[in-house]
Design a protein around this motif. Structure first.
Motif, short mmCIF file in Angstrom:
data_model
loop_
_atom_site.label_atom_id
_atom_site.label_comp_id
_atom_site.label_asym_id
_atom_site.label_seq_id
_atom_site.Cartn_x
_atom_site.Cartn_y
_atom_site.Cartn_z
N ALA A 1 -10.71 4.50 -2.39
CA ALA A 1 -10.67 5.54 -2.57
C ALA A 1 -9.23 6.90 -1.69
CB ALA A 1 -12.29 5.45 -1.54
N LYS A 2 -9.43 6.02 -0.72
CA LYS A 2 -7.69 6.75 -0.72
C LYS A 2 -6.31 6.64 -1.33
CE LYS A 2 -9.05 7.28 4.31
NZ LYS A 2 -8.62 7.16 5.73
N LEU A 3 -6.11 5.46 -2.12
CA LEU A 3 -5.09 4.67 -1.87
C LEU A 3 -5.43 5.20 -3.47
CD1 LEU A 3 -2.43 3.47 -1.92
CD2 LEU A 3 -3.77 0.21 -2.29
N LYS B 1 -5.46 7.81 -8.40
CA LYS B 1 -4.05 7.34 -9.55
C LYS B 1 -4.13 7.02 -11.20
CE LYS B 1 -1.17 6.29 -6.66
NZ LYS B 1 -0.35 7.11 -6.35
N ARG C 1 1.04 4.30 -3.06
CA ARG C 1 1.15 5.47 -1.91
C ARG C 1 1.69 6.79 -2.87
NH1 ARG C 1 -2.92 6.49 1.23
NH2 ARG C 1 -2.44 4.16 2.75
N GLY D 1 -12.92 2.08 2.32
CA GLY D 1 -12.67 3.58 2.43
C GLY D 1 -10.55 3.77 1.92
N GLU D 2 -10.41 2.94 2.27
CA GLU D 2 -8.91 2.90 2.24
C GLU D 2 -8.77 2.81 0.18
OE1 GLU D 2 -5.35 3.98 2.25
OE2 GLU D 2 -6.38 3.58 4.41
N GLY E 1 -8.25 6.61 -5.88
CA GLY E 1 -8.12 7.69 -5.99
C GLY E 1 -7.40 8.75 -6.59
N SER F 1 -7.57 -2.15 -0.10
CA SER F 1 -8.86 -1.21 0.56
C SER F 1 -9.80 -1.64 1.43
CB SER F 1 -10.52 -1.29 -1.20
OG SER F 1 -10.60 -3.04 -0.41
N ARG G 1 0.86 -1.06 -0.04
CA ARG G 1 -0.09 0.34 -0.48
C ARG G 1 0.54 0.97 0.13
NH1 ARG G 1 -3.60 -0.04 4.64
NH2 ARG G 1 -4.64 -1.38 3.21
#
Length: 186
Positions: A102-104, A108, A67, A99-100, A106, A95, A63
């Motif tokens: 979309a953070k990771l 990209k 990132r 919600g992770e 989203g 994921s 991850r």
């Protein structure tokens, strides 16, 4: 500015055609671009009870590499007309917690290639994976997809790309994807 792209193989097999395809792509990276190959080795089957004890280190490491990268390039096999379980499992872990994803992923920049011994490339696997990345909100490069059929004839026993036509297609793909990423990074 140096661009870093994580190339994630959706296969675990040592002689994976998809890992070989990503390795060949990494060798075609233009100056100022690094394509770093990663696999899903060490990631356990997703289990909410395991997650409750903490995210496994292999997931956390991958991850953070994704990132920190400017883009993601996925090499996916096709099993039973869809995404291979190991790749879907890895994405499910990445994921988590909720919600992770979309953070990771989203926004990209993300590209997709695939190789299979069969005659239809990885069209159904690639179509299925688009649904997952749409959920994450990835910035998917839709101008290029590479689906390699009859991969056993495209790579030699050492995993080297030996088909000139596919080599040319892969080179065009890499340059197009890098251009897409550069525009997003400017």
């Amino acid at each position: 500015m140096t661009l870093k792209i994580i190339a994630l193989s959706g296969a675990l097999r040592r002689a994976s055609y998809n890992t070989a395809l990503l390795r060949a792509a990494a060798g075609m990276a233009p100056e100022g671009v690094t394509i770093a190959l990663r696999t899903l080795h060490g990631i356990p089957l997703y289990d909410g009870d395991v997650e409750a004890q903490g995210i496994p280190e292999a997931v956390t490491t991958l991850r953070e590499e994704i990132r920190a990268a400017d883009a993601l390039l996925i090499g996916t096999p096709e099993y039973n007309n869809s995404i291979p379980g190991v790749l879907k499992n890895g994405l499910d872990w990445l994921s988590r917690p909720s919600g992770e994803g979309a953070k990771l992923f989203g926004g990209k920049p993300t590209g997709l290639i695939g190789a299979t011994p069969g005659g239809f490339g990885t069209v159904q696997s690639q179509d299925a994976i688009l649904s997952v990345f749409r959920t994450f909100g990835s910035d998917f490069w839709m101008a290029g997809r590479l689906m390699v059929s009859h991969a056993g004839k495209v790579f030699n026993d050492d995993g080297q790309l030996v088909d000139d036509k596919v080599r040319g297609q892969l080179q065009q793909f890499v340059l197009g994807f890098v251009g897409f990423v550069q525009k997003r990074s400017a």
